[in-house]
Scaffold this active site. Structure first.
Site, PDB file in Angstrom:
ATOM      1  N   LYS A 105       0.818  -1.220   0.000  1.00 62.87           N
ATOM      2  CA  LYS A 105       0.000   0.000   0.000  1.00 62.87           C
ATOM      3  C   LYS A 105       0.849   1.267   0.000  1.00 62.87           C
ATOM      4  CE  LYS A 105      -2.405  -0.898   3.752  1.00 62.87           C
ATOM      5  NZ  LYS A 105      -1.969  -2.270   4.057  1.00 62.87           N
ATOM      6  N   ASN A 135      -3.594   6.378   5.654  1.00 66.98           N
ATOM      7  CA  ASN A 135      -2.870   5.419   6.482  1.00 66.98           C
ATOM      8  C   ASN A 135      -1.359   5.554   6.342  1.00 66.98           C
ATOM      9  OD1 ASN A 135      -3.234   3.057   8.284  1.00 66.98           O
ATOM     10  ND2 ASN A 135      -2.179   1.948   6.653  1.00 66.98           N
ATOM     11  N   HIS A 146      -4.318  -9.261  10.077  1.00 66.78           N
ATOM     12  CA  HIS A 146      -5.248  -8.624  11.020  1.00 66.78           C
ATOM     13  C   HIS A 146      -6.414  -9.547  11.385  1.00 66.78           C
ATOM     14  CE1 HIS A 146      -3.079  -4.910  10.570  1.00 66.78           C
ATOM     15  NE2 HIS A 146      -3.361  -4.825   9.295  1.00 66.78           N
TER      16      HIS A 146
END
Length: 454
Positions: free
Chosen positions: A119, A142, A189
């Protein structure tokens, strides 16, 4: 979205929550900030927020009752299982996150990037593509800068490039970027989302509210993402490292090419990329597709791709000492990211790994260790899990250490000229550091300190 006199509870006093509070105050909202940490743990910013008029409820969350608040704004680091969220749902109070709030006030088109890995690199590259094409460009989300703190400074003529996580996406209601990019989806996650299905569902929110005039860039080589295209309301642009596509962005004859509405165009040779590894080729393909969808020319894209050298803490070459490359990949916070790092080098690797596991298996990582690593150095609260997984694969050149000083010293003792000492932890940093940046910075400091003593 009129926030005047609205009673808003902001949950989580991290960087995102603080930025939300400051923004809401400018909109004449009545803001309460809550966090389970103390005033001392959060720091001086609490005094600044108090002076602005924010009510602080610290060390424990308040009871949330019907008609007490008009809105809850969640910080991404706070799970949706905490009591205020449960009570707000029962009371029918709207719950959103900082990403959704920023979107409601955005005037500029948004290019949003998500995925388990890649990302930050892809977000930085896309931001550079637009800057080099002379767009006023905000790179946020983020990646470090909360979107809410800058969103109103950009107009319809500008571009906003946002890195977005599953934590941010799960609290969206209307978020619809002009271009959405999903790079890949692998287990991560799961301690927060509970299952792969829920994790994929959260990632899918990036395109759920798009329209037919928007674009979704998907990795054709990822079967899960290929399936998502079937239910997508927007125009899908596939990218592929492995396949020749009828339409999309792909590799042909060692060149990045685009086959779109403007016909077939060559962009640049893959050997011209300065970011190493097959995964970074995928990142470059995704970035090319996103920029092309927004009208950036193949020539401009090629120029940026040839100049872009990557981001800090992601396969970052720190220095070379006595013929040994020292590489900081502290951002490799899950096994899949660390596997991609190992695959980027065709020389023996001295690997430093370990930290806090996020509820995922190290089996595939251990198989890659056996294939690519000569010496494994483990540390951190779950370093022993990596050691156990590696031993199960028949790998035995393993040394457990207590801290990074020992790890770097031991790596130097074992490394031979032509090899790579690689920090790619496959774990989060939260057992020993505040974030992966702090971990990577310490590694770099120790390596450079060692070089000075040469």
């Amino acid at each position: 979205m009129d926030l005047t006199d609205k009673r808003i509870l902001v949950v989580g006093a991290g960087v995102s929550g603080q930025a939300v509070c400051k923004f809401l105050i400018t909109k004449q909202a009545k803001v309460t900030l809550t966090d389970t940490r103390s005033r001392e743990q959060i720091g001086q910013v609490t005094e600044e927020l108090s002076k602005l008029g924010v009510t602080l409820i610290l060390e424990k969350y308040p009871q949330v009752q019907k008609d007490q608040f008009d809105l809850l704004v969640m910080s991404p680091g706070v799970p949706l299982t905490v009591l205020p969220v449960v009570q707000a749902k029962e009371a029918g109070i709207t719950i959103i996150g900082e990403l959704e709030l920023a979107y409601r006030f955005a005037k500029a088109p948004i290019v949003a990037i998500t995925g388990t890995n890649g990302k930050t690199t892809t977000t930085s590259l896309i931001g550079q593509l637009f800057r080099d094409a002379n767009f006023k460009t905000l790179v946020a989300g983020n990646i470090g800068l909360p979107l809410i703190s800058e969103i109103e400074n950009y107009t319809a003529e500008d571009i906003v490039v946002a890195e977005v996580s599953s934590f941010q996406l799960e609290t969206t209601k209307k978020f619809a970027p002009r271009v959405a990019v999903i790079l890949n989806v692998t287990p991560d996650h799961l301690d927060r989302h509970g299952s792969m299905e829920e994790y994929i569902k959260a990632k899918s929110m990036i395109y759920m509210h798009q329209s037919t005039s928007d674009y979704l860039v998907l990795n054709y080589d990822d079967p899960t993402l290929r399936e998502l295209a079937k239910d997508c309301p927007s125009q899908v642009i596939f990218f592929s490292r492995r396949h020749i596509l009828d339409k999309g962005c792909f590799v042909q004859d060692n060149q990045i090419v685009v086959n779109g509405d403007g016909g077939f165009e060559k962009v640049t040779e893959i050997n011209s990329l300065r970011i190493p590894g097959a995964h970074n080729l995928e990142n470059a393909l995704a970035a090319t597709a996103a920029a092309y969808a927004m009208g950036v020319s193949a020539t401009n894209i090629a120029n940026t791709l040839r100049d872009f050298t990557g981001v800090a803490h992601r396969l970052e070459l720190v220095t070379t000492i006595n013929g040994v490359d020292y590489v900081n990949d502290s951002k490799g916070t899950n096994p899949d990211a660390a596997i991609k790092a190992l695959e980027s080098y065709d020389v023996p690797i001295i690997l430093i790994a370990g930290g806090k596991n996020k509820g995922v298996s190290f089996t595939d990582f251990a198989k890659k260790i056996k294939e690519r690593v000569r010496v494994l150095i483990t540390l951190g609260v779950h370093g022993y899990q990596i050691e156990e997984a590696a031993r199960e694969q028949g790998f035995s050149q393993i040394y457990a250490v207590e801290n990074y000083t020992q790890a770097v010293k031991l790596a130097r003792q074992h490394a031979k000229p032509g090899e790579v000492v690689l920090l790619s932890p496959a774990c989060t940093s939260w057992d020993m550091f505040r974030n992966f940046e702090e971990r990577g910075d310490l590694f770099k400091k120790l390596v450079l300190g060692m070089q000075e003593k040469e």
